[in-house]
Scaffold this motif. Structure first.
Motif, PDB file in Angstrom:
ATOM      1  N   VAL A 202       0.839  -1.198   0.000  1.00 50.00           N
ATOM      2  CA  VAL A 202       0.000   0.000   0.000  1.00 50.00           C
ATOM      3  C   VAL A 202       0.873   1.248   0.000  1.00 50.00           C
ATOM      4  O   VAL A 202       0.611   2.213  -0.722  1.00 50.00           O
ATOM      5  N   ALA A 203       1.942   1.239   0.826  1.00 49.82           N
ATOM      6  CA  ALA A 203       2.838   2.391   0.900  1.00 49.82           C
ATOM      7  C   ALA A 203       3.460   2.681  -0.461  1.00 49.82           C
ATOM      8  O   ALA A 203       3.547   3.841  -0.882  1.00 49.82           O
ATOM      9  N   GLU A 204       3.894   1.641  -1.173  1.00 50.66           N
ATOM     10  CA  GLU A 204       4.482   1.841  -2.496  1.00 50.66           C
ATOM     11  C   GLU A 204       3.446   2.401  -3.463  1.00 50.66           C
ATOM     12  O   GLU A 204       3.759   3.249  -4.308  1.00 50.66           O
ATOM     13  N   GLY A 209       1.571   7.111  -6.568  1.00 50.59           N
ATOM     14  CA  GLY A 209       0.541   8.079  -6.935  1.00 50.59           C
ATOM     15  C   GLY A 209       0.958   9.508  -6.661  1.00 50.59           C
ATOM     16  O   GLY A 209       0.706  10.411  -7.477  1.00 50.59           O
ATOM     17  N   LEU A 210       1.625   9.730  -5.537  1.00 48.53           N
ATOM     18  CA  LEU A 210       2.033  11.084  -5.173  1.00 48.53           C
ATOM     19  C   LEU A 210       3.201  11.567  -6.030  1.00 48.53           C
ATOM     20  O   LEU A 210       3.293  12.755  -6.350  1.00 48.53           O
ATOM     21  N   ARG A 211       4.090  10.671  -6.413  1.00 53.40           N
ATOM     22  CA  ARG A 211       5.220  11.074  -7.246  1.00 53.40           C
ATOM     23  C   ARG A 211       4.780  11.540  -8.630  1.00 53.40           C
ATOM     24  O   ARG A 211       5.454  12.355  -9.259  1.00 53.40           O
ATOM     25  N   GLU A 212       3.655  11.028  -9.098  1.00 54.19           N
ATOM     26  CA  GLU A 212       3.129  11.490 -10.384  1.00 54.19           C
ATOM     27  C   GLU A 212       2.694  12.947 -10.319  1.00 54.19           C
ATOM     28  O   GLU A 212       2.747  13.668 -11.311  1.00 54.19           O
ATOM     29  N   SER A 247      -1.991  22.233  -4.784  1.00 55.04           N
ATOM     30  CA  SER A 247      -2.141  21.822  -3.391  1.00 55.04           C
ATOM     31  C   SER A 247      -3.505  21.185  -3.116  1.00 55.04           C
ATOM     32  O   SER A 247      -3.601  20.189  -2.390  1.00 55.04           O
ATOM     33  N   GLU A 248      -4.570  21.740  -3.695  1.00 53.31           N
ATOM     34  CA  GLU A 248      -5.887  21.143  -3.495  1.00 53.31           C
ATOM     35  C   GLU A 248      -5.958  19.772  -4.166  1.00 53.31           C
ATOM     36  O   GLU A 248      -6.576  18.840  -3.635  1.00 53.31           O
ATOM     37  N   GLU A 249      -5.334  19.660  -5.315  1.00 52.57           N
ATOM     38  CA  GLU A 249      -5.294  18.370  -6.007  1.00 52.57           C
ATOM     39  C   GLU A 249      -4.555  17.337  -5.158  1.00 52.57           C
ATOM     40  O   GLU A 249      -4.944  16.164  -5.108  1.00 52.57           O
ATOM     41  N   LEU A 250      -3.494  17.789  -4.485  1.00 49.27           N
ATOM     42  CA  LEU A 250      -2.755  16.893  -3.600  1.00 49.27           C
ATOM     43  C   LEU A 250      -3.649  16.382  -2.476  1.00 49.27           C
ATOM     44  O   LEU A 250      -3.671  15.181  -2.181  1.00 49.27           O
ATOM     45  N   GLY A 251      -4.403  17.296  -1.837  1.00 48.09           N
ATOM     46  CA  GLY A 251      -5.284  16.885  -0.757  1.00 48.09           C
ATOM     47  C   GLY A 251      -6.329  15.883  -1.226  1.00 48.09           C
ATOM     48  O   GLY A 251      -6.607  14.887  -0.545  1.00 48.09           O
ATOM     49  N   SER A 252      -6.898  16.124  -2.396  1.00 52.39           N
ATOM     50  CA  SER A 252      -7.903  15.205  -2.940  1.00 52.39           C
ATOM     51  C   SER A 252      -7.291  13.844  -3.248  1.00 52.39           C
ATOM     52  O   SER A 252      -7.905  12.797  -3.011  1.00 52.39           O
ATOM     53  N   LEU A 253      -6.060  13.864  -3.783  1.00 47.72           N
ATOM     54  CA  LEU A 253      -5.387  12.615  -4.114  1.00 47.72           C
ATOM     55  C   LEU A 253      -5.111  11.799  -2.857  1.00 47.72           C
ATOM     56  O   LEU A 253      -5.335  10.579  -2.842  1.00 47.72           O
ATOM     57  N   VAL A 254      -4.651  12.449  -1.800  1.00 47.80           N
ATOM     58  CA  VAL A 254      -4.372  11.736  -0.551  1.00 47.80           C
ATOM     59  C   VAL A 254      -5.651  11.130   0.013  1.00 47.80           C
ATOM     60  O   VAL A 254      -5.664   9.974   0.452  1.00 47.80           O
ATOM     61  N   ARG A 255      -6.742  11.894   0.004  1.00 49.23           N
ATOM     62  CA  ARG A 255      -8.014  11.349   0.500  1.00 49.23           C
ATOM     63  C   ARG A 255      -8.458  10.160  -0.343  1.00 49.23           C
ATOM     64  O   ARG A 255      -8.919   9.146   0.189  1.00 49.23           O
ATOM     65  N   ARG A 260      -9.214   4.311  -1.162  1.00 48.95           N
ATOM     66  CA  ARG A 260      -9.005   3.151  -2.039  1.00 48.95           C
ATOM     67  C   ARG A 260      -8.206   2.055  -1.351  1.00 48.95           C
ATOM     68  O   ARG A 260      -8.491   0.864  -1.539  1.00 48.95           O
ATOM     69  N   THR A 261      -7.206   2.445  -0.563  1.00 54.57           N
ATOM     70  CA  THR A 261      -6.328   1.449   0.044  1.00 54.57           C
ATOM     71  C   THR A 261      -6.750   1.070   1.464  1.00 54.57           C
ATOM     72  O   THR A 261      -6.298   0.046   1.980  1.00 54.57           O
ATOM     73  N   GLY A 262      -7.562   1.918   2.094  1.00 55.99           N
ATOM     74  CA  GLY A 262      -7.929   1.666   3.484  1.00 55.99           C
ATOM     75  C   GLY A 262      -6.829   2.026   4.461  1.00 55.99           C
ATOM     76  O   GLY A 262      -6.917   1.715   5.651  1.00 55.99           O
ATOM     77  N   ALA A 263      -5.775   2.670   3.978  1.00 56.00           N
ATOM     78  CA  ALA A 263      -4.630   3.001   4.826  1.00 56.00           C
ATOM     79  C   ALA A 263      -4.883   4.307   5.582  1.00 56.00           C
ATOM     80  O   ALA A 263      -5.644   5.163   5.135  1.00 56.00           O
TER      81      ALA A 263
END
Length: 280
Positions: A202-204, A209-212, A247-255, A260-263
Motif C-alpha cells: 500500500v505504501a508503495e 501516486g504522489l510522485r506522479e 495543493s488542493e489536487e494533492l489533498g484530494s489525491l491523498v483522500r 481506495r487502500t484503506g490506509a
C-alpha cells in the motif's frame, strides 16, 4: 560554508548568521524581516544584498556559537528547539513572498564580506535552486500500518488444562500442548508478516501516486513501533515538492488513496522546501 567562532575571539565579537538566500529583487522588501527576533541575543534581522542575490542575516555574538557552546546546546532538547524555532521563523518570513533557500541551522561567517563571498561563489547553485522551488512547497506524507488487536498467543499452560492426579497433585500439561502452542505462535507470525507485506505494498502504491503529482520526492526513515508499545507503525515516511496551484489536487489525491487502500495517511504542510534545496 559553516563557520564556528574560535576560542581566541573576544566575547563581544559579532559574526554573521545566515538564515536564507533570496533573489536580489527582494532587497526592497525590508518589511519582510523587520521586527523578527532571530537568534537569542542577536542584533536586528536584516537583508544583505550581494549582486543578484540577497541573504537574510543577523549579527550574533561569536561567544554563543563556539563549538563547545553549540555542542552543549545540542544536548539540551529544549534549548536546541528554541534555536531551531527562531531559525525557522526567519526562514518562513523570508519565503512568505517569494522563493528562499533555507540554510542549515547555525550557518555563520566571520563577517558580512565573507558571507557575500560565499554567495558569489555559489551563485549558480543558488539560482538553480531558487528556480526549482519557486511557486512550490514541501508536503510531508506518512502512511501507517493498520492497527490490530493483540495477537500474542497464550502461554503453553493456558493452552491446555493441567491434568489433576488422584492425590490432588498437579501434573504437567498434556504432551501435545507445547506443539499446539508453537503452531499458534507460528500462525500469528505468518499473519503479521502478511499484514506487513500488504502495508508495504500500500505504501508503495501511495508513493507512486504522489510522485506522479510532485515535482520531486524524498523517502525518509520510517519509525518502527516502540518496544512494548502499541502505537502506530510507519510504512512510508516521505516528503514531496508540489506546485502551489496543485495543493488542493494533492489533498484530494491523498483522500482518494486513503479510501481506495484503506490506509491511514497523514498529510502535513505546506512547508518551506528544506528537503529539496541540496539536490541541484
Amino acid at each position: 560554508m559553516t563557520y564556528r567562532a574560535q576560542r581566541d575571539q573576544a566575547p563581544d565579537t559579532g559574526v554573521t548568521y545566515v538564515f536564507a538566500v533570496c533573489r536580489g529583487t527582494r532587497a526592497t522588501h525590508t518589511a519582510d524581516v523587520a521586527g523578527l527576533v532571530g537568534m537569542p541575543g542577536g542584533a536586528a534581522v536584516r537583508l544583505l544584498p550581494s549582486g543578484p542575490l540577497t541573504a537574510v542575516v543577523q549579527t550574533v555574538p561569536a561567544a554563543d556559537f563556539t563549538d563547545e557552546v553549540w555542542q552543549a546546546r545540542l544536548s539540551d532538547p529544549r534549548e536546541i528547539e528554541r534555536y531551531a524555532r527562531a531559525h525557522h521563523e526567519v526562514v518562513s518570513a523570508a519565503a512568505a513572498h517569494g522563493p528562499a533557500v533555507p540554510l542549515p541551522l547555525a550557518t555563520l561567517y566571520h563577517d558580512d564580506d565573507r558571507a557575500r563571498r560565499a554567495l558569489d561563489d555559489e551563485a549558480h547553485r543558488f539560482h538553480r535552486v531558487l528556480k526549482r522551488i519557486a511557486h512550490h512547497a514541501e508536503w510531508g506524507v506518512k502512511v501507517y500500518e493498520p492497527a490490530t488487536a493483540s495477537e500474542e498467543p497464550a502461554t503453553a499452560s493456558e493452552e491446555t488444562e493441567p491434568v489433576t492426579s488422584g492425590g490432588g497433585g498437579r501434573e504437567a500439561p498434556a504432551a501435545g500442548a507445547g506443539l499446539a502452542y508453537l503452531n499458534r505462535r507460528r500462525g500469528v507470525q505468518e499473519r503479521r508478516e502478511r499484514r506487513r507485506e500488504q502495508a508495504l505494498s500500500v505504501a508503495e502504491s501511495v508513493d507512486a501516486g504522489l510522485r506522479e503529482l510532485a515535482a520531486a520526492s524524498r523517502r525518509l526513515r520510517t519509525h518502527g513501533a516502540v518496544p512494548g508499545g502499541d502505537g502506530p507503525v510507519h510504512v512510508l515516511n516521505a516528503t514531496y515538492l508540489v506546485a502551489e496551484h496543485r495543493s488542493e489536487e494533492l489533498g484530494s489525491l491523498v483522500r482518494g488513496l486513503g479510501e481506495r487502500t484503506g490506509a491511514r495517511i497523514e498529510l502535513t504542510g505546506p512547508w518551506v522546501p528544506y528537503s529539496f534545496v541540496g539536490e541541484v
